[in-house]
Every structure is written in C-alpha cells, then in structure tokens.
Scaffold this motif. Structure first.
Motif, short mmCIF file in Angstrom:
data_model
loop_
_atom_site.label_atom_id
_atom_site.label_comp_id
_atom_site.label_asym_id
_atom_site.label_seq_id
_atom_site.Cartn_x
_atom_site.Cartn_y
_atom_site.Cartn_z
N THR A 28 41.72 45.62 26.74
CA THR A 28 41.23 44.89 27.90
C THR A 28 40.18 45.73 28.62
N PRO A 29 39.35 45.08 29.43
CA PRO A 29 38.33 45.84 30.17
C PRO A 29 38.93 46.91 31.09
N VAL A 30 40.07 46.64 31.71
CA VAL A 30 40.68 47.63 32.60
C VAL A 30 41.15 48.84 31.78
N LEU A 49 39.81 49.85 29.01
CA LEU A 49 38.58 50.56 28.65
C LEU A 49 38.09 51.41 29.81
N TYR A 50 38.11 50.84 31.01
CA TYR A 50 37.68 51.57 32.21
C TYR A 50 38.48 52.85 32.38
N ARG A 51 39.79 52.75 32.27
CA ARG A 51 40.65 53.94 32.42
C ARG A 51 40.39 54.95 31.31
N TYR A 52 40.22 54.46 30.08
CA TYR A 52 39.93 55.33 28.94
C TYR A 52 38.63 56.10 29.17
N LEU A 53 37.59 55.40 29.62
CA LEU A 53 36.30 56.05 29.84
C LEU A 53 36.37 57.07 30.97
N LEU A 54 37.13 56.79 32.02
CA LEU A 54 37.28 57.77 33.10
C LEU A 54 38.02 59.01 32.60
N ARG A 55 38.99 58.83 31.70
CA ARG A 55 39.67 59.99 31.12
C ARG A 55 38.70 60.79 30.27
N TYR A 57 28.60 60.40 34.78
CA TYR A 57 29.15 59.42 33.85
C TYR A 57 30.24 58.56 34.50
N ARG A 58 30.99 59.09 35.44
CA ARG A 58 31.96 58.26 36.18
C ARG A 58 31.22 57.17 36.94
N HIS A 59 30.11 57.54 37.56
CA HIS A 59 29.31 56.55 38.29
C HIS A 59 28.77 55.48 37.33
N ALA A 60 28.27 55.91 36.17
CA ALA A 60 27.73 54.97 35.19
C ALA A 60 28.82 54.02 34.68
N VAL A 61 30.02 54.53 34.47
CA VAL A 61 31.14 53.70 34.02
C VAL A 61 31.47 52.66 35.09
N ARG A 62 31.54 53.10 36.34
CA ARG A 62 31.85 52.16 37.43
C ARG A 62 30.78 51.08 37.55
N GLN A 63 29.52 51.48 37.47
CA GLN A 63 28.41 50.52 37.58
C GLN A 63 28.48 49.49 36.46
N SER A 64 28.71 49.94 35.24
CA SER A 64 28.79 49.02 34.11
C SER A 64 29.98 48.08 34.24
N PHE A 65 31.11 48.63 34.67
CA PHE A 65 32.30 47.80 34.85
C PHE A 65 32.04 46.72 35.89
N ASN A 66 31.43 47.09 37.00
CA ASN A 66 31.15 46.12 38.06
C ASN A 66 30.11 45.09 37.62
#
Length: 78
Positions: free
Chosen positions: A12-14, A16-22, A36-45
């Motif tokens: 699920t997208p959530v 994936l989000y947690r995986y990418l933050l790890r 990269y945390r910022h980029a992950v958040r921006q893409s998720f949003n």
C-alpha cells in the motif's frame, strides 16, 4: 545493495511511505536524510489522490527500485 528487509511486504502507499522513510535513515549524512525525507513527503502528498490500483503498484515498485539505487549510490565503499 538488495532491498531492505520488508520490501516484499510493501503493498500500500502508506507502507511504501514508511519503507522509504526507513531507507532515508540509512543515508550517510543528516543533510541527505532531510533532503530525501522531504522528497518522499512531497511525492506522497502529490500522489495522494491516485486511485488506479495498477498505477499505484507501478509507483510502489518504482519507489522501492529508486530507493535501492539511491542507497547503493551513497553507501558504496570507495
């Protein structure tokens, strides 16, 4: 570098989000981690309204592959 343990459990997208933050925590410098945390958040949003299941699975596979590439790029021994 192989994917982090648990990459095969991302469905699920959530997840994936947690995986990418790890993955971001494994980067060598704090500045890189923040970038990269910022980029992950921006893409998720920006993709939060996506509802096509096939497209979501494609983004999940691409996100995991991109994270693996970035981790390999910055954690290679020189």
């Amino acid at each position: 570098m192989p994917p982090l343990p648990g990459a095969e459990l991302v469905h699920t997208p959530v997840q994936l989000y947690r995986y990418l933050l790890r993955c971001c925590k494994l980067l060598p410098s704090t500045a890189m981690q923040q970038h990269y945390r910022h980029a992950v958040r921006q893409s998720f949003n920006s993709h939060a309204d996506e509802d096509d299941g096939e497209r979501i699975q494609l983004m999940i596979r691409r996100g995991i592959a991109d994270a693996d590439w970035i981790l390999e790029k910055y954690t290679k021994k020189k």
